[in-house]
Design a protein around this motif. Structure first.
Motif, short mmCIF file in Angstrom:
data_model
loop_
_atom_site.label_atom_id
_atom_site.label_comp_id
_atom_site.label_asym_id
_atom_site.label_seq_id
_atom_site.Cartn_x
_atom_site.Cartn_y
_atom_site.Cartn_z
N ASN A 230 25.81 -30.66 5.12
CA ASN A 230 24.82 -29.62 4.79
C ASN A 230 25.59 -28.20 4.01
O ASN A 230 25.67 -27.28 4.80
N PRO A 231 26.15 -28.48 2.95
CA PRO A 231 27.10 -27.33 2.41
C PRO A 231 25.94 -26.30 1.91
O PRO A 231 24.92 -26.12 1.88
N ASN A 238 23.66 -36.60 -5.70
CA ASN A 238 24.12 -37.90 -5.62
C ASN A 238 25.33 -37.88 -5.24
O ASN A 238 26.49 -37.98 -6.04
N VAL A 239 25.85 -37.90 -4.28
CA VAL A 239 27.14 -37.83 -3.54
C VAL A 239 27.72 -39.25 -3.59
O VAL A 239 27.23 -40.29 -2.69
N PRO A 240 29.11 -39.36 -3.94
CA PRO A 240 29.60 -40.73 -4.01
C PRO A 240 29.78 -41.08 -2.37
O PRO A 240 29.96 -40.59 -1.50
N TYR A 249 35.96 -37.66 -9.71
CA TYR A 249 34.84 -36.89 -9.92
C TYR A 249 34.54 -36.15 -8.36
O TYR A 249 34.31 -34.95 -8.57
N ILE A 250 34.74 -36.58 -7.17
CA ILE A 250 34.45 -35.98 -5.99
C ILE A 250 35.59 -34.78 -5.86
O ILE A 250 35.16 -33.68 -5.22
N LYS A 290 29.11 -39.35 -12.35
CA LYS A 290 27.57 -39.84 -11.89
C LYS A 290 26.86 -39.59 -13.36
O LYS A 290 27.21 -38.57 -13.96
N PRO A 291 25.95 -40.44 -13.46
CA PRO A 291 25.06 -40.38 -14.59
C PRO A 291 24.23 -38.98 -14.52
O PRO A 291 24.04 -38.57 -13.37
#
Length: 318
Positions: A230-231, A238-240, A249-250, A290-291
């Motif tokens: 929980n940042p 949409n977390v990979p 990306y991450i 991510k899209p």
């Protein structure tokens, strides 16, 4: 035994054409291959090959697309290097400030503060080498003025000579009982020391790729950074999955998360999006994007996290 002979540029072009790569006079292949090695460009046309053993290309594979991929990757590295520079300077400032106030100006030499003594010995040996060969007038003047003091120059002088990787290792090696370790983590929105070391390690690895002009596009990255459940600040919905952490990306998200605190109102999102617009043949999936990533709370232009640093927070340079 390896027996392949070196090819001339014309032979390189002929071989690529014979394998199905479309090369036109407008592509200026001879010019590019005289400045960018065949082997380096091969990392970008590899995915275009239909047969990876015979090295034959898929239909409609173009040399122009290879150069576009190469240029995209080069500009991406330049963009990330600029971002990482800001994070590196911030991390250095925070470590110098908080730890020098919690302990003293030579905290980085205090073995009682660190978990792994051998790792610290290696870090200090590298620092000593950097200091011995530096042309920095601040270091030279300090050593001349305090030649009877056999310690390193104080943190605010010595640690200016360190790399991001060394700073990352110093931070991660601090004992978890050191208060500043949690303080620094909180100032980056990482809550506590549990998460930040893996973020810094990730960014350090990417910095090394950038510094050595290595490919980032379509690369499997080592390491799996720990993510906050929980940042406290804007993050991605949409977390990979963990299996997708090898993509860039991450890691970009972690850089953006920290940058939003270091430089509120930054233009990282816009610059990254402009790159994809400039090079439409680049598949964002090769980076794990991510899209609609631009609409994520983290990447939204409306993000404006307040910086946690206060002005005048660095020890006097004396």
């Amino acid at each position: 035994m390896f027996e392949k002979k070196a090819f001339t540029i014309q032979e390189q072009i002929s071989r690529l054409k014979s394998r199905g790569l479309i090369i036109t006079p407008e592509d200026e292949a001879e010019h590019y291959l005289s400045h960018i090695s065949y082997y380096r460009l091969g990392e970008y046309w590899y995915v275009m090959q239909e047969d990876k053993v015979e090295h034959t290309f898929k239909p409609n594979s173009k040399f122009a697309d290879v150069i576009a991929l190469y240029n995209f990757d080069r500009e991406l590295r330049i963009l990330l290097f600029d971002v990482i520079e800001k994070l590196e300077i911030s991390l250095r400032t925070k470590m110098i400030y908080h730890l020098s106030h919690e302990f003293n100006a030579w905290w980085f030499q205090n073995f009682e503060l660190f978990q792994d003594s051998r790792a610290l010995v290696k870090t200090l040996a590298n620092l000593e080498e950097e200091i011995s060969r530096t042309k920095d007038i601040t270091i030279k003047s300090h050593i001349k003025k305090h030649k009877d003091d056999l310690r390193f120059p104080p943190a605010w002088k010595s640690l200016e000579q360190t790399s991001f990787g060394a700073l990352s290792k110093l931070y991660g090696n601090l004992k978890n009982t050191v208060k500043s370790k949690d303080v620094i983590a909180k100032e980056y929105g990482a809550v506590n020391h549990t998460y930040l070391p893996s973020w810094l390690q990730s960014i350090s690895q990417i910095r090394n790729f950038c510094a050595h002009h290595s490919r980032l596009w379509n690369r499997n990255l080592p390491g799996k950074p720990k993510l906050l459940p929980n940042p406290p600040n804007s993050w991605i919905v949409n977390v990979p999955s963990q299996g997708q952490f090898q993509f860039l990306y991450i890691h970009l998200c972690l850089m953006k998360y920290m940058l939003n605190l270091v430089q509120p109102g930054n233009h990282f999102s816009e610059k990254l999006e402009e790159l994809f617009v400039k090079y439409p043949n680049v598949d964002p999936n090769a980076l794990g994007m991510k899209p609609s990533w631009q609409q994520e709370p983290l990447w939204s232009k409306s993000v404006d996290n307040k910086i946690n640093l206060k002005e005048g927070n660095e020890p006097a340079h004396d």
